[in-house]
Design a protein around this motif. Structure first.
Motif, short mmCIF file in Angstrom:
data_model
loop_
_atom_site.label_atom_id
_atom_site.label_comp_id
_atom_site.label_asym_id
_atom_site.label_seq_id
_atom_site.Cartn_x
_atom_site.Cartn_y
_atom_site.Cartn_z
N GLY A 172 0.80 -1.23 0.00
CA GLY A 172 0.00 0.00 0.00
C GLY A 172 0.82 1.27 0.00
O GLY A 172 1.86 1.36 -0.68
N ASP A 173 0.40 2.22 0.79
CA ASP A 173 1.02 3.55 0.80
C ASP A 173 2.41 3.58 1.43
O ASP A 173 3.05 4.63 1.45
CB ASP A 173 0.10 4.55 1.54
CG ASP A 173 -1.21 4.78 0.80
OD1 ASP A 173 -1.38 4.23 -0.29
OD2 ASP A 173 -2.07 5.52 1.33
N LEU A 174 2.86 2.44 1.94
CA LEU A 174 4.21 2.39 2.54
C LEU A 174 5.30 2.23 1.49
O LEU A 174 6.46 2.51 1.76
CB LEU A 174 4.30 1.22 3.53
CG LEU A 174 3.38 1.25 4.74
CD1 LEU A 174 3.69 0.06 5.64
CD2 LEU A 174 3.52 2.55 5.52
N ILE A 175 4.93 1.78 0.30
CA ILE A 175 5.94 1.47 -0.71
C ILE A 175 5.76 2.37 -1.94
O ILE A 175 4.78 3.11 -2.05
CB ILE A 175 5.91 -0.02 -1.11
CG1 ILE A 175 4.57 -0.39 -1.78
CG2 ILE A 175 6.13 -0.90 0.13
CD1 ILE A 175 4.51 -1.84 -2.26
N ASN A 176 6.70 2.27 -2.85
CA ASN A 176 6.72 3.19 -4.00
C ASN A 176 5.80 2.72 -5.13
O ASN A 176 6.24 2.41 -6.24
CB ASN A 176 8.16 3.34 -4.51
CG ASN A 176 8.28 4.48 -5.51
OD1 ASN A 176 7.51 5.43 -5.47
ND2 ASN A 176 9.24 4.39 -6.41
N THR A 177 4.52 2.63 -4.81
CA THR A 177 3.49 2.34 -5.81
C THR A 177 2.37 3.35 -5.59
O THR A 177 2.34 4.03 -4.55
CB THR A 177 2.96 0.90 -5.66
OG1 THR A 177 2.49 0.69 -4.31
CG2 THR A 177 4.04 -0.12 -6.00
N PRO A 178 1.45 3.50 -6.54
CA PRO A 178 0.41 4.53 -6.41
C PRO A 178 -0.40 4.41 -5.12
O PRO A 178 -0.77 3.32 -4.71
CB PRO A 178 -0.48 4.29 -7.64
CG PRO A 178 0.45 3.70 -8.65
CD PRO A 178 1.38 2.82 -7.86
N PHE A 179 -0.65 5.56 -4.49
CA PHE A 179 -1.42 5.61 -3.25
C PHE A 179 -2.91 5.46 -3.58
O PHE A 179 -3.69 6.42 -3.52
CB PHE A 179 -1.17 6.94 -2.53
CG PHE A 179 0.13 7.02 -1.79
CD1 PHE A 179 1.24 6.29 -2.18
CD2 PHE A 179 0.27 7.84 -0.68
CE1 PHE A 179 2.44 6.36 -1.50
CE2 PHE A 179 1.47 7.94 0.01
CZ PHE A 179 2.55 7.19 -0.39
N LEU A 180 -3.33 4.24 -3.87
CA LEU A 180 -4.71 3.97 -4.24
C LEU A 180 -5.20 2.73 -3.49
O LEU A 180 -4.46 1.75 -3.36
CB LEU A 180 -4.83 3.73 -5.75
CG LEU A 180 -4.50 4.93 -6.64
CD1 LEU A 180 -4.34 4.49 -8.09
CD2 LEU A 180 -5.59 6.00 -6.52
N ALA A 181 -6.44 2.76 -3.03
CA ALA A 181 -6.99 1.66 -2.24
C ALA A 181 -6.94 0.34 -2.99
O ALA A 181 -6.58 -0.71 -2.42
CB ALA A 181 -8.42 1.99 -1.82
N HIS A 182 -7.30 0.37 -4.28
CA HIS A 182 -7.34 -0.88 -5.03
C HIS A 182 -5.95 -1.46 -5.28
O HIS A 182 -5.80 -2.67 -5.41
CB HIS A 182 -8.10 -0.72 -6.35
CG HIS A 182 -7.85 0.54 -7.10
ND1 HIS A 182 -8.47 1.72 -6.80
CD2 HIS A 182 -7.06 0.81 -8.16
CE1 HIS A 182 -8.07 2.66 -7.65
NE2 HIS A 182 -7.20 2.13 -8.48
N VAL A 183 -4.95 -0.60 -5.31
CA VAL A 183 -3.57 -1.09 -5.42
C VAL A 183 -3.17 -1.78 -4.12
O VAL A 183 -2.59 -2.88 -4.12
CB VAL A 183 -2.60 0.06 -5.76
CG1 VAL A 183 -1.15 -0.42 -5.69
CG2 VAL A 183 -2.90 0.63 -7.14
N ALA A 184 -3.49 -1.14 -3.00
CA ALA A 184 -3.16 -1.72 -1.69
C ALA A 184 -3.83 -3.08 -1.50
O ALA A 184 -3.23 -4.02 -0.98
CB ALA A 184 -3.57 -0.75 -0.59
#
Length: 463
Positions: free
Chosen positions: A303-315
């Motif tokens: 999720g928002d801890l790593i270098n990927t988009p800050f999006l709920a569905h990504v998390a």
């Protein structure tokens, strides 16, 4: 196998449910209520508020549809906020119900890593508990960024966390940041009568999208009488009396009852134990490998801890993959087709590459576009602002798409699937789309890539 998840947001709670489904003994540590930012002070509450403002706009436009409504139409701010709270509470209760049925142990408190197998949980009453686990999933989420120049007090200078808990409708608000949060909250408040000013440092709203996409939204904001100042930053900000006074980079000042700082978010890692344990980080974010595992074996981050988009569905997707890997599999996340959605009026949705990305990479591409105005369904429902744009590479593969218009966020799924699977314009364009629907516009835009759109006027040849 014991798995502990720190954080009960859309990454953490989905990871926990998946782990329980796979037979693990699962504990979730969450300081507040489950659901994280998305459910408590983000995605869901903002969509509930926007649904109310959309209903208000529909009622005001009823006469255009031959419906006469007698009497004054007014918004009840308290009732709108109560409805939002009710929806949020129902969904939280639903997650807690699933936890109970899956046998997940929910521990309320602040979790801090002690080592690769132990987490110290500090309860609200100050007591502590140690949770032991074979594998740990870090899903701490994120918090709003508040630059030092803003005298943040949570009362006059606020973030998205506080704006969704306002008890009364503001008379005026200055929103710093023209991204998703700023645009959604700004339009909601304006629809109820608040004077709204949005200041964005970049040259356009929604800086990560193409200019033609942002232009559509800015055009609507002008109709809404939202004051949008782009290419301008905030040099100074102070609270004078009960108001915010901001000095802009052009020397002008803006005064408002509230100042909403919406310039982005950062990983929520304060006092998490991550640094003490030696977990590798870069620019405030945790470094993970393709399996979402940190440099400490058995500890994963999502999720928002790593270098990927800050999006709920990504998390959520990362939570599922991290758990599968923690339980012995070797899965990765395909980030090629991440949907990007903005729930304004008109809605904005995009996936894959943008034109400005492709131009910066000097990559050859082809464009197909179709306006909602030319669709019978769009005209019938009275929502026809915007367009569908599709980007294809030199091999005809669909590599990106943008939609601005009615139900854009729902329509995007077909194109997200196409980008994810690497389908071509010809393959998807050959599919018969129902008539009359908004999704016909996707077919028309696909046909337009090759100049074969029968419902579009011929393109003039360039001199």
């Amino acid at each position: 196998m014991k798995i502990a998840v720190i954080g009960g947001g859309p990454g953490g709670y989905v990871a926990a449910l998946k782990a329980a489904m796979l037979g693990a003994d699962v504990t979730v540590i969450e300081k507040r209520r489950v659901g994280g930012t998305c459910l408590n002070v983000g995605c869901i509450p903002t969509k509930a508020l926007l649904a109310s403002s959309s209903m208000l706009m529909n009622i005001k436009e009823a006469k255009d549809f031959g419906i006469n409504i007698d009497g004054e139409v007014k918004a009840d701010f308290s009732a709108i906020m109560n409805r939002k709270d009710k929806i949020v509470n129902q969904l939280i209760t639903g997650i807690e119900f699933l936890f109970e049925k899956r046998g997940i142990n929910l521990v309320n408190g602040f979790g801090k890593l002690l080592d690769k197998n132990n987490i110290e949980v500090t309860k609200e009453d100050g007591t502590k508990e140690i949770i032991n686990a074979d594998k740990i999933i870090l899903a701490n989420g994120s918090v709003p960024i508040v630059p030092p120049m803003f005298p943040y007090d949570g009362e006059v200078v606020i973030t998205s966390d506080e704006v969704l808990g306002l008890k009364e409708l503001p008379e005026s608000v200055l929103i710093v940041g023209g991204g998703v949060i700023g645009c959604e909250i700004g339009q909601f408040l304006r629809s109820l009568g608040t004077e709204v000013t949005i200041v964005e440092m970049n040259e356009q709203l929604l800086p990560f999208e193409d200019k033609d996409v942002a232009k559509q939204l800015q055009r609507q904001f002008k109709k809404d009488k939202i004051k949008v100042l782009t290419g301008i930053g905030v040099q100074a900000c102070e609270v004078v009396g009960n108001a915010v006074v901001a000095t802009l980079s052009n020397g002008k000042q803006v005064k408002a009852q509230y100042g909403l700082v919406a310039v982005g978010r950062k990983p929520n890692l304060s006092n998490s134990g991550v640094e003490e344990l030696g977990i590798e980080m870069e620019r405030g974010k945790i470094i993970v490998n393709e399996n979402l595992e940190t440099n400490i074996e058995g500890i994963y981050a999502i999720g928002d801890l790593i270098n990927t988009p800050f999006l709920a569905h990504v998390a959520s997707k990362e939570g599922i993959v991290a758990v599968e890997n923690a339980l012995g599999k070797s899965k990765t996340v395909n980030y090629t087709a991440i949907p990007r959605c903005v729930y304004t009026e008109p809605e904005v949705a995009a996936v894959g590459k943008t034109e400005k990305e492709l131009q910066a990479q000097a990559q050859e591409y082809h464009v197909g576009q179709f306006d909602f105005r030319a669709l019978g369904k769009a005209q019938a429902i009275g929502h026809f602002q915007g367009f569908i744009k599709i980007l294809a590479d030199k091999n005809d593969k669909i590599i990106g798409a943008s939609i601005v218009g009615p139900h854009a966020t729902d329509l995007l799924t077909e194109l997200s699937l196409a980008v994810h699977l690497g389908l071509t314009v010809e393959q998807v364009g050959d599919v018969i789309h129902a008539h009359p629907t908004l999704s016909e516009g996707i077919m028309e835009a696909l046909h337009d890539v090759h100049g074969e759109c029968v419902h579009a006027a011929p393109k003039l040849a360039k001199a």
